[in-house]
Design a protein around this motif. Structure first.
Motif, short mmCIF file in Angstrom:
data_model
loop_
_atom_site.label_atom_id
_atom_site.label_comp_id
_atom_site.label_asym_id
_atom_site.label_seq_id
_atom_site.Cartn_x
_atom_site.Cartn_y
_atom_site.Cartn_z
N UNK A 62 0.86 -1.18 0.00
CA UNK A 62 0.00 0.00 0.00
C UNK A 62 0.90 1.23 0.00
N UNK A 63 0.50 2.29 -0.74
CA UNK A 63 1.38 3.44 -0.85
C UNK A 63 0.62 4.76 -0.99
N UNK A 64 1.33 5.82 -0.68
CA UNK A 64 0.85 7.20 -0.87
C UNK A 64 1.97 7.99 -1.52
N UNK A 65 1.60 8.78 -2.55
CA UNK A 65 2.59 9.57 -3.28
C UNK A 65 2.22 11.04 -3.29
N UNK A 66 3.24 11.89 -3.21
CA UNK A 66 3.10 13.31 -3.49
C UNK A 66 3.60 13.51 -4.92
N UNK A 67 2.70 13.87 -5.81
CA UNK A 67 3.03 13.92 -7.23
C UNK A 67 3.65 15.25 -7.64
N UNK A 68 4.28 15.23 -8.78
CA UNK A 68 4.89 16.43 -9.34
C UNK A 68 3.83 17.49 -9.64
N UNK A 69 4.21 18.76 -9.56
CA UNK A 69 3.29 19.87 -9.83
C UNK A 69 3.34 20.34 -11.28
N UNK A 70 4.11 19.68 -12.12
CA UNK A 70 4.26 20.14 -13.50
C UNK A 70 2.92 20.21 -14.20
N UNK A 71 2.10 19.16 -14.09
CA UNK A 71 0.82 19.12 -14.79
C UNK A 71 -0.14 20.19 -14.29
N UNK A 72 -0.28 20.33 -12.97
CA UNK A 72 -1.21 21.33 -12.44
C UNK A 72 -0.71 22.75 -12.71
N UNK A 73 0.59 22.93 -12.76
CA UNK A 73 1.13 24.26 -13.10
C UNK A 73 0.78 24.63 -14.54
N UNK A 74 0.78 23.65 -15.44
CA UNK A 74 0.40 23.91 -16.83
C UNK A 74 -1.07 24.33 -16.90
N UNK A 98 -2.82 19.93 -3.42
CA UNK A 98 -1.60 19.45 -4.07
C UNK A 98 -1.82 18.07 -4.69
N UNK A 99 -1.23 17.82 -5.84
CA UNK A 99 -1.42 16.53 -6.51
C UNK A 99 -0.89 15.37 -5.67
N UNK A 100 -1.76 14.39 -5.43
CA UNK A 100 -1.42 13.24 -4.61
C UNK A 100 -2.07 12.00 -5.20
N UNK A 101 -1.62 10.84 -4.75
CA UNK A 101 -2.24 9.60 -5.17
C UNK A 101 -2.06 8.54 -4.08
N UNK A 223 13.38 -3.02 10.06
CA UNK A 223 13.42 -2.27 11.31
C UNK A 223 12.27 -1.30 11.47
N UNK A 224 11.64 -0.93 10.36
CA UNK A 224 10.47 -0.03 10.38
C UNK A 224 9.18 -0.80 10.18
N UNK A 225 9.22 -2.09 10.46
CA UNK A 225 8.05 -2.96 10.32
C UNK A 225 7.50 -2.94 8.90
N UNK A 226 8.40 -3.03 7.96
CA UNK A 226 8.08 -3.12 6.53
C UNK A 226 7.54 -1.82 5.94
N UNK A 227 7.78 -0.71 6.58
CA UNK A 227 7.47 0.60 6.01
C UNK A 227 8.69 1.07 5.23
N UNK A 228 8.47 1.71 4.09
CA UNK A 228 9.58 2.16 3.29
C UNK A 228 9.23 3.38 2.46
N UNK A 229 10.02 3.64 1.46
CA UNK A 229 9.84 4.81 0.60
C UNK A 229 9.73 4.35 -0.85
N UNK A 230 9.30 5.25 -1.71
CA UNK A 230 9.30 4.98 -3.13
C UNK A 230 9.39 6.28 -3.91
N UNK A 245 7.00 9.12 -2.25
CA UNK A 245 6.05 8.79 -1.20
C UNK A 245 6.54 7.70 -0.29
N UNK A 246 5.60 7.11 0.46
CA UNK A 246 5.91 6.05 1.41
C UNK A 246 5.05 4.83 1.08
N UNK A 247 5.50 3.66 1.56
CA UNK A 247 4.74 2.44 1.32
C UNK A 247 4.80 1.52 2.52
#
Length: 250
Positions: A62-74, A98-101, A223-230, A245-247
């Motif tokens: 499972x994951x959450x992302x903070x997306x790039x602002x390039x598209x919304x800036x356009x 802010x763009x997220x997913x 060590x973070x109980x299977x929490x990570x980054x992406x 984001x994080x996963x």
């Protein structure tokens, strides 16, 4: 004499039997000493309450992302350029959400994942004013609001996969396909209590959604109980550019 010899023989037999009994007891003591060793091993197993779930078959991420602002800036820039000829000089549009997913991936093969992703963002124009013809000198204040949403299915292939004792890493590429929608509406400012006419612009557009991930890296840590980054680099209806984001994997 015969009775004396018999007595001596019994005494010798008794003393010979004593070391044998002691040796037998020693063997029992040795066995008892080994029992705590078994208990220690079981304790070590019970300590490992959070085993590492690598990115392999039947794992879920499972994951959450903070997306790039390039598209919304356009989009924000396009709003300003199209509205200024009508409303005159105006400030920059605002990225109000802010763009997220958010999404998940199911590892149906060691290197293949499939899942779902939902993305959203919102852009508002600068405050616009329109004259109140019933009350000369007065103006109505409002904004145009654009909401962007996408809901798609994803599939990814990990062309690099490495599991270490303390972490798991995957580098992959993939594509997402589904539905994209843009809603636009006119929103009177909260401090404007008037009812004068404003040029309303409301509606929505449904379209096919696509997001191509050129390269993505994700890592989880024991060590973070299977929490990570992406992090991923790609383009489409969710974002154009880099997303981070994080996963969490189970």
């Amino acid at each position: 004499m015969r009775s004396f010899i018999t007595s001596v023989s019994l005494a010798v037999a008794f003393f010979i039997a004593q070391p044998t009994q002691a040796q037998y007891s020693g063997n029992d003591d040795t066995i008892k000493v080994q029992e705590p060793l078994v208990s220690v091993n079981s304790n070590l197993t019970s300590i490992d309450k959070h085993p590492l779930h690598p990115f392999q078959k039947e794992a879920m991420t499972f994951y959450w992302d903070r997306n790039s602002k390039v598209l919304v800036n356009i989009i924000a820039k396009g709003l300003k350029e199209n509205l200024e000829p009508t409303f005159g000089s105006m400030g920059n549009s605002l990225i109000s959400k802010k763009p997220q997913s958010i999404g998940y991936q199911y590892h149906f093969r060691d290197r293949w994942t499939m899942g779902l992703v939902y993305a959203w963002a919102q852009v508002k124009t600068d405050t616009l004013q329109y004259p109140d013809f019933d009350k000369p000198g007065n103006y109505s204040s409002f904004q145009y609001v654009v909401n962007m949403n996408a809901f798609m299915g994803t599939i990814n292939y990990a062309w690099y996969l490495k599991t270490k004792p303390k972490s798991t890493m995957a580098i992959s590429s993939g594509i997402a396909l589904g539905n994209s929608r843009i809603d636009y509406q006119t929103q009177r400012m909260s401090y404007d209590t008037g009812t004068a006419y404003i040029p309303a612009f409301n509606g929505g557009i449904n379209a096919q959604g696509i997001q191509v991930t050129l390269i993505s890296i994700k890592q989880s840590f024991k060590g973070l109980r299977n929490i990570g980054y992406q992090a991923s680099l790609g383009g489409g209806v969710n974002s154009i550019g880099l997303s981070v984001g994080i996963n969490y994997t189970l």
